[in-house]
Design a protein around this motif. Sequence first.
Motif, PDB file in Angstrom:
ATOM      1  N   SER A 704     -22.131  20.501 -30.853  1.00 19.10           N
ATOM      2  CA  SER A 704     -21.384  19.524 -31.696  1.00 19.10           C
ATOM      3  C   SER A 704     -20.050  19.261 -31.038  1.00 19.10           C
ATOM      4  CB  SER A 704     -21.138  19.858 -33.007  1.00 19.10           C
ATOM      5  OG  SER A 704     -20.417  21.039 -33.031  1.00 19.10           O
ATOM      6  N   LEU A 705     -19.395  20.296 -30.188  1.00 20.30           N
ATOM      7  CA  LEU A 705     -18.130  19.985 -29.473  1.00 20.30           C
ATOM      8  C   LEU A 705     -18.400  19.057 -28.267  1.00 20.30           C
ATOM      9  CD1 LEU A 705     -16.230  23.334 -29.810  1.00 20.30           C
ATOM     10  CD2 LEU A 705     -15.249  21.045 -30.207  1.00 20.30           C
ATOM     11  N   VAL A 706     -19.448  19.285 -27.603  1.00 25.53           N
ATOM     12  CA  VAL A 706     -19.840  18.598 -26.201  1.00 25.53           C
ATOM     13  C   VAL A 706     -19.899  17.049 -26.640  1.00 25.53           C
ATOM     14  CG1 VAL A 706     -21.565  17.952 -24.769  1.00 25.53           C
ATOM     15  CG2 VAL A 706     -21.010  20.473 -24.932  1.00 25.53           C
ATOM     16  N   ILE A 707     -20.593  16.642 -27.791  1.00 27.08           N
ATOM     17  CA  ILE A 707     -20.665  15.160 -28.087  1.00 27.08           C
ATOM     18  C   ILE A 707     -19.391  14.738 -28.268  1.00 27.08           C
ATOM     19  CG2 ILE A 707     -21.337  13.743 -30.039  1.00 27.08           C
ATOM     20  CD1 ILE A 707     -23.977  15.672 -30.321  1.00 27.08           C
ATOM     21  N   LEU A 708     -18.448  15.725 -28.993  1.00 30.04           N
ATOM     22  CA  LEU A 708     -16.930  15.090 -29.269  1.00 30.04           C
ATOM     23  C   LEU A 708     -16.024  15.093 -28.028  1.00 30.04           C
ATOM     24  CD1 LEU A 708     -16.538  16.770 -32.812  1.00 30.04           C
ATOM     25  CD2 LEU A 708     -17.113  14.283 -32.480  1.00 30.04           C
ATOM     26  N   MET A 709     -16.522  16.106 -27.371  1.00 31.90           N
ATOM     27  CA  MET A 709     -15.607  15.978 -26.043  1.00 31.90           C
ATOM     28  C   MET A 709     -15.702  14.560 -25.154  1.00 31.90           C
ATOM     29  SD  MET A 709     -15.018  19.863 -24.556  1.00 31.90           S
ATOM     30  CE  MET A 709     -17.158  20.409 -24.782  1.00 31.90           C
ATOM     31  N   ARG A 712     -14.462  11.766 -26.528  1.00 26.97           N
ATOM     32  CA  ARG A 712     -12.974  11.939 -26.412  1.00 26.97           C
ATOM     33  C   ARG A 712     -12.380  11.318 -25.084  1.00 26.97           C
ATOM     34  NH1 ARG A 712      -9.385  17.225 -24.926  1.00 26.97           N
ATOM     35  NH2 ARG A 712      -7.523  16.220 -24.296  1.00 26.97           N
ATOM     36  N   ARG A 713     -13.502  11.666 -24.182  1.00 23.58           N
ATOM     37  CA  ARG A 713     -13.252  10.880 -22.665  1.00 23.58           C
ATOM     38  C   ARG A 713     -13.340   9.623 -22.750  1.00 23.58           C
ATOM     39  NH1 ARG A 713     -17.232  14.343 -18.633  1.00 23.58           N
ATOM     40  NH2 ARG A 713     -16.014  16.245 -18.525  1.00 23.58           N
ATOM     41  N   LYS A 714     -13.963   8.948 -23.675  1.00 16.62           N
ATOM     42  CA  LYS A 714     -14.258   7.352 -23.720  1.00 16.62           C
ATOM     43  C   LYS A 714     -13.388   6.936 -24.825  1.00 16.62           C
ATOM     44  CE  LYS A 714     -19.099   7.973 -22.557  1.00 16.62           C
ATOM     45  NZ  LYS A 714     -20.504   7.714 -23.041  1.00 16.62           N
ATOM     46  N   GLU A 715     -12.183   7.654 -25.302  1.00 13.76           N
ATOM     47  CA  GLU A 715     -11.472   7.273 -26.305  1.00 13.76           C
ATOM     48  C   GLU A 715     -12.260   6.691 -27.434  1.00 13.76           C
ATOM     49  OE1 GLU A 715      -8.970   4.462 -24.382  1.00 13.76           O
ATOM     50  OE2 GLU A 715      -7.864   6.017 -23.221  1.00 13.76           O
ATOM     51  N   ARG A 716     -13.199   7.645 -28.002  1.00 10.03           N
ATOM     52  CA  ARG A 716     -13.923   7.122 -29.286  1.00 10.03           C
ATOM     53  C   ARG A 716     -14.033   8.285 -30.148  1.00 10.03           C
ATOM     54  NH1 ARG A 716     -19.367   4.877 -27.068  1.00 10.03           N
ATOM     55  NH2 ARG A 716     -19.707   3.698 -29.006  1.00 10.03           N
ATOM     56  N   LEU A 717     -13.269   9.307 -30.069  1.00 13.62           N
ATOM     57  CA  LEU A 717     -13.271  10.370 -31.077  1.00 13.62           C
ATOM     58  C   LEU A 717     -12.690  10.145 -32.273  1.00 13.62           C
ATOM     59  CD1 LEU A 717     -13.282  13.397 -31.397  1.00 13.62           C
ATOM     60  CD2 LEU A 717     -11.104  13.537 -30.588  1.00 13.62           C
ATOM     61  N   PRO A 718     -11.631   9.307 -32.636  1.00  9.25           N
ATOM     62  CA  PRO A 718     -11.509   8.780 -34.028  1.00  9.25           C
ATOM     63  C   PRO A 718     -12.941   7.792 -34.526  1.00  9.25           C
ATOM     64  CG  PRO A 718      -9.747   8.440 -32.447  1.00  9.25           C
ATOM     65  CD  PRO A 718     -10.726   8.673 -31.642  1.00  9.25           C
ATOM     66  N   LEU A 719     -13.458   7.225 -33.706  1.00  6.92           N
ATOM     67  CA  LEU A 719     -14.706   6.405 -34.503  1.00  6.92           C
ATOM     68  C   LEU A 719     -15.632   7.491 -34.876  1.00  6.92           C
ATOM     69  CD1 LEU A 719     -16.418   4.187 -34.709  1.00  6.92           C
ATOM     70  CD2 LEU A 719     -17.017   4.288 -32.268  1.00  6.92           C
ATOM     71  N   TYR A 720     -15.760   8.498 -34.011  1.00  5.35           N
ATOM     72  CA  TYR A 720     -16.939   9.547 -34.528  1.00  5.35           C
ATOM     73  C   TYR A 720     -16.631  10.307 -35.669  1.00  5.35           C
ATOM     74  CZ  TYR A 720     -19.850   9.082 -30.139  1.00  5.35           C
ATOM     75  OH  TYR A 720     -20.475   8.607 -29.211  1.00  5.35           O
ATOM     76  N   LEU A 721     -15.099  10.502 -35.621  1.00  2.00           N
ATOM     77  CA  LEU A 721     -14.729  11.148 -37.033  1.00  2.00           C
ATOM     78  C   LEU A 721     -14.969  10.358 -38.347  1.00  2.00           C
ATOM     79  CD1 LEU A 721     -11.570  13.410 -35.669  1.00  2.00           C
ATOM     80  CD2 LEU A 721     -14.079  14.094 -36.037  1.00  2.00           C
TER      81      LEU A 721
END
Length: 809
Positions: A704-709, A712-721
Amino acid sequence: MAAAPVAAGSGAGRGRRSAATVAAWGGWGGRPRPGNILLQLRQGQLTGRGLVRAVQFTETFLTERDKQSKWSGIPQLLLKLHTTSHLHSDFVECQNILKEISPLLSMEAMAFVTEERKLTQETTYPNTYIFDLFGGVDLLVEILMRPTISIRGQKLKISDEMSKDCLSILYNTCVCTEGVTKRLAEKNDFVIFLFTLMTSKKTFLQTATLIEDILGVKKEMIRLDEVPNLSSLVSNFDQQQLANFCRILAVTISEMDTGNDDKHTLLAKNAQQKKSLSLGPSAAEINQAALLSIPGFVERLCKLATRKVSESTGTASFLQELEEWYTWLDNALVLDALMRVANEESEHNQGASEENGLPHTSARTQLPQSMKIMHEIMYKLEVLYVLCVLLMGRQRNQVHRMIAEFKLIPGLNNLFDKLIWRKHSASALVLHGHNQNCDCSPDITLKIQFLRLLQSFSDHHENKYLLLNNQELNELSAISLKANIPEVEAVLNTDRSLVCDGKRGLLTRLLQVMKKEPAESSFRTEHGPEEGSLSHLSQYLGRRFWQARAVESFLRGTTSYADQMFLLKRGLLEHILYCIVDSECKSRDVLQSYFDLLGELMKFNVDAFKRFNKYINTDAKFQVFLKQINSSLVDSNMLVRCVTLSLDRFENQVDMKVAEVLSECRLLAYISQVPTQMSFLFRLINIIHVQTLTQENVSCLNTSLVILMLARRKERLPLYLRLLQRMEHSKKYPGFLLNNFHNLLRFWQQHYLHKDKDSTCLENSSCISFSYWKETVSILLNPDRQSPSALVSYIEEPYMDIDRDFTEE
């Protein structure tokens, strides 16, 4: 009637009754209650007061009672044994009495074992039970330990023959009477003393078998550094003795708390590790170090493990030992079968002794080849287990260096076809403690133990290339050259004189048998192995599981394109997909091992994805594959992680071959969809909790952390959350998932940021620096509710529950 003598050592006169004895007899005028003697004796053993031994009765009384109760004269014999075994005795009469007692117990024990240890009817009292009840066990312990007593500077001695009789009687009593083995295990000085009896070949086998049973139930592990002259004791063992001694070592070098068990929670493991750090090395670690300090110990184990069957000795004395000590194989049924084979085949082996340089013997006393093979298999099991445990211990690098130097791997390679992976016999032999429905014959168990050794040997160690031969190492170099990538340094550094010889290396042989393994091969026995038995496995799994694990360990660590192509060229990927899709494997454990191996085989490898797409060439096949993945994410999450990481790398490459694979591969297209990733992410977080995290399922948290990392690289972390928050609400559980994830990440910090934790495995497997892992977790745990990448920003105030203490005492 004459008064009963008091217990030995009481200090009272021989003609007086002790107060405890009178009290125990309860007002019958100095005579025990007729129907209650056995109950009083058992009570006396439990409390240490009152009636505890035959010596507390007169011979006349015992004889009278024996006529009614049919005790086979055992209490009277014990009374005589006590009288004839005093410190100044010459022990001749004592030994004669032991000769009378021994057959009374041995026949009973043989029947007890061959009837699969069925409980005796409560209305009867077996000879072993009577022997123990009237103090026989304690008396024999005293007799055996008499040599430890010095009188006027001289130590007493008893003959090996007498020691042998005592040990046989003790063992038979342990077999038949519950609780005797545990009582002996509590006598630490006696257990240590037993090791000294192994110096004699006449008593070695009996001593080793008794010690093994005692250590199997002992609450606290014995420390080998307390054994007098351990180094000289072990160094003086012949190869046969050393092989049997490994049965004992299997118990003394394995952690008793099964700390490596995948089913133990990480919270409990971490607490245990903290406790261990304050207490220092465990007894198992001390014992491993003690063994490694013995000159030539590992070298001799390697020679034992790789010795060919034709070099083993078989003489009349060996068969004689089998007959008089039937328990050496831990299973009387095994012995019976072997002895039948010996009788049936002996006439066909007239020339065996001459071929092996043995003295001429009659046909009946020759050791047939089939028995020699079984003999080799039984002790190789123990030797491989000891080597495997040492490979996983603190001195792993030292052990690795030694077993490479002593050519264990080439030696096992030479034994592969004729012994290790020979077609096993159709006999119904099973190991001690297992039932007839188990796939646990010595042949099968040797295969599994061999695979576990290969897994331990290859796992994250550059010596893994010793599993290849020179031609195969050259093939790895050619693959790197053709792909225009640098050769792996470990391949260049491999000592070519230590690799496998012959046409195929050990890894290639393993792949061949793996592809031939029948689909109906058992996946798991009906039970785990008996506590203290040779395997000590947390899960006793079938060959297919361990085959996949052994090959996967070769791929672990930094991803090597050459290693992957070496296996891909041998059809491994197609074999795995056949098992997952076409045979629709149902075993969770085997599926997990296949998915893990498939992930390591395909990670970052565009050729592997092309092969995957060629095999999974219809929507129907792909749907079966997805069904297998989605049936249990705990089992398949490592594959999901590897495909996700590969997709991220491929998307950042400018290459026609990569672009072709991205456009055609169903699996990459499926993983690339945000709804798919969110579905995986939601389920991965939902199926684990801090209190239930184990070594087996913690990978779900890291996936799950790999998916979020990557998000994050693609600046999409807020979208996923934000999407996770919406999924929570749609499931009518607002805050539940994100609170759980917050707790999991707090635990992740405690677990992986510990100074003793090796985080390189996370880094190597993902090709993401560990600093990025730490940064991402810190960002997610940011307490600032204004941060768009902090979990708390997506948990509404009424549902906030992030400060709960999840630690276990």
